[in-house]
Design a protein around this motif. Sequence first.
Motif, PDB file in Angstrom:
ATOM      1  N   UNK A  18       0.849  -1.205   0.000  1.00 50.14           N
ATOM      2  CA  UNK A  18       0.000   0.000   0.000  1.00 50.14           C
ATOM      3  C   UNK A  18       0.877   1.244   0.000  1.00 50.14           C
ATOM      4  N   UNK A  19       1.437   1.527  -1.162  1.00 53.92           N
ATOM      5  CA  UNK A  19       2.349   2.644  -1.318  1.00 53.92           C
ATOM      6  C   UNK A  19       1.627   3.823  -1.967  1.00 53.92           C
ATOM      7  N   UNK A  20       2.350   4.875  -2.214  1.00 59.42           N
ATOM      8  CA  UNK A  20       1.747   6.072  -2.802  1.00 59.42           C
ATOM      9  C   UNK A  20       1.671   6.047  -4.317  1.00 59.42           C
ATOM     10  N   UNK A  21       2.598   5.325  -4.962  1.00 64.03           N
ATOM     11  CA  UNK A  21       2.563   5.251  -6.417  1.00 64.03           C
ATOM     12  C   UNK A  21       2.527   3.782  -6.858  1.00 64.03           C
ATOM     13  N   UNK A  22       1.827   3.521  -7.940  1.00 63.95           N
ATOM     14  CA  UNK A  22       1.567   2.154  -8.400  1.00 63.95           C
ATOM     15  C   UNK A  22       2.854   1.388  -8.689  1.00 63.95           C
ATOM     16  N   UNK A  23       3.852   2.063  -9.280  1.00 64.38           N
ATOM     17  CA  UNK A  23       5.104   1.384  -9.583  1.00 64.38           C
ATOM     18  C   UNK A  23       5.746   0.799  -8.328  1.00 64.38           C
ATOM     19  N   UNK A  24       5.717   1.560  -7.245  1.00 62.35           N
ATOM     20  CA  UNK A  24       6.307   1.061  -6.005  1.00 62.35           C
ATOM     21  C   UNK A  24       5.445  -0.027  -5.387  1.00 62.35           C
ATOM     22  N   UNK A  25       4.121   0.035  -5.583  1.00 67.61           N
ATOM     23  CA  UNK A  25       3.258  -1.071  -5.158  1.00 67.61           C
ATOM     24  C   UNK A  25       3.727  -2.373  -5.817  1.00 67.61           C
ATOM     25  N   UNK A  26       3.919  -2.320  -7.120  1.00 66.53           N
ATOM     26  CA  UNK A  26       4.315  -3.519  -7.870  1.00 66.53           C
ATOM     27  C   UNK A  26       5.693  -4.022  -7.450  1.00 66.53           C
ATOM     28  N   UNK A  27       6.649  -3.114  -7.365  1.00 63.48           N
ATOM     29  CA  UNK A  27       8.023  -3.488  -7.041  1.00 63.48           C
ATOM     30  C   UNK A  27       8.126  -4.036  -5.622  1.00 63.48           C
ATOM     31  N   UNK A  28       7.572  -3.303  -4.666  1.00 65.32           N
ATOM     32  CA  UNK A  28       7.732  -3.700  -3.273  1.00 65.32           C
ATOM     33  C   UNK A  28       6.857  -4.887  -2.881  1.00 65.32           C
ATOM     34  N   UNK A  29       5.704  -5.043  -3.515  1.00 65.95           N
ATOM     35  CA  UNK A  29       4.883  -6.223  -3.242  1.00 65.95           C
ATOM     36  C   UNK A  29       5.625  -7.483  -3.682  1.00 65.95           C
ATOM     37  N   UNK A  30       6.203  -7.450  -4.878  1.00 72.88           N
ATOM     38  CA  UNK A  30       6.964  -8.609  -5.368  1.00 72.88           C
ATOM     39  C   UNK A  30       8.164  -8.885  -4.464  1.00 72.88           C
ATOM     40  N   UNK A  31       8.865  -7.828  -4.070  1.00 76.64           N
ATOM     41  CA  UNK A  31      10.023  -7.996  -3.200  1.00 76.64           C
ATOM     42  C   UNK A  31       9.616  -8.572  -1.843  1.00 76.64           C
ATOM     43  N   UNK A  32       8.598  -8.000  -1.243  1.00 76.84           N
ATOM     44  CA  UNK A  32       8.153  -8.451   0.080  1.00 76.84           C
ATOM     45  C   UNK A  32       7.704  -9.910   0.041  1.00 76.84           C
ATOM     46  N   UNK A  33       6.964 -10.280  -0.975  1.00 76.08           N
ATOM     47  CA  UNK A  33       6.486 -11.654  -1.101  1.00 76.08           C
ATOM     48  C   UNK A  33       7.655 -12.629  -1.225  1.00 76.08           C
ATOM     49  N   UNK A  34       8.667 -12.242  -1.985  1.00 76.03           N
ATOM     50  CA  UNK A  34       9.807 -13.127  -2.223  1.00 76.03           C
ATOM     51  C   UNK A  34      10.818 -13.146  -1.078  1.00 76.03           C
ATOM     52  N   UNK A  35      10.984 -12.021  -0.385  1.00 75.20           N
ATOM     53  CA  UNK A  35      12.134 -11.883   0.512  1.00 75.20           C
ATOM     54  C   UNK A  35      11.845 -11.792   2.008  1.00 75.20           C
ATOM     55  N   UNK A  36      10.707 -11.265   2.406  1.00 77.28           N
ATOM     56  CA  UNK A  36      10.486 -11.026   3.839  1.00 77.28           C
ATOM     57  C   UNK A  36      10.618 -12.279   4.692  1.00 77.28           C
ATOM     58  N   UNK A  37      10.180 -13.393   4.188  1.00 74.61           N
ATOM     59  CA  UNK A  37      10.210 -14.626   4.952  1.00 74.61           C
ATOM     60  C   UNK A  37      11.601 -15.125   5.304  1.00 74.61           C
ATOM     61  N   UNK A  38      12.598 -14.684   4.566  1.00 72.27           N
ATOM     62  CA  UNK A  38      13.967 -15.136   4.819  1.00 72.27           C
ATOM     63  C   UNK A  38      14.842 -14.065   5.469  1.00 72.27           C
ATOM     64  N   UNK A  39      14.316 -12.869   5.645  1.00 75.85           N
ATOM     65  CA  UNK A  39      15.111 -11.785   6.238  1.00 75.85           C
ATOM     66  C   UNK A  39      15.254 -11.964   7.736  1.00 75.85           C
ATOM     67  N   UNK A  40      16.455 -11.633   8.236  1.00 69.91           N
ATOM     68  CA  UNK A  40      16.659 -11.633   9.684  1.00 69.91           C
ATOM     69  C   UNK A  40      16.213 -10.286  10.254  1.00 69.91           C
ATOM     70  N   UNK A  41      16.280 -10.153  11.571  1.00 72.63           N
ATOM     71  CA  UNK A  41      15.768  -8.954  12.228  1.00 72.63           C
ATOM     72  C   UNK A  41      16.500  -7.684  11.785  1.00 72.63           C
ATOM     73  N   UNK A  42      17.804  -7.782  11.571  1.00 76.88           N
ATOM     74  CA  UNK A  42      18.580  -6.617  11.136  1.00 76.88           C
ATOM     75  C   UNK A  42      18.134  -6.145   9.749  1.00 76.88           C
ATOM     76  N   UNK A  43      17.950  -7.095   8.817  1.00 79.11           N
ATOM     77  CA  UNK A  43      17.464  -6.739   7.481  1.00 79.11           C
ATOM     78  C   UNK A  43      16.057  -6.159   7.543  1.00 79.11           C
ATOM     79  N   UNK A  44      15.222  -6.722   8.392  1.00 73.71           N
ATOM     80  CA  UNK A  44      13.860  -6.194   8.539  1.00 73.71           C
ATOM     81  C   UNK A  44      13.883  -4.762   9.058  1.00 73.71           C
TER      82      UNK A  44
END
Length: 89
Positions: A18-44
Amino acid sequence: MTETIETKRKRLHMRSIRRGIKEMDLILTAFATAELGTMDDADLDVYDALLSENDHDLYQWVSGTSVEPAPYRAMMGRIRAGAVGVTKP
């Protein structure tokens, strides 16, 4: 009350989609879906701080039209790697 790592991941995922511009919605949604589950607390923590930045600045960083601040450099590299096709062919 301390936030659990799973709660933090869920919160950051919501902030990513839920970002302010659609491009960042697309980019960050894909990134979050792929990466958040493997990030450690420091990366988060770095990602959490990054999400507080202005969307127009984030888009310039991910598209390479301006240079991101040093604390975000590694994270932006990861985001940029998954944004091919959204920011450039």
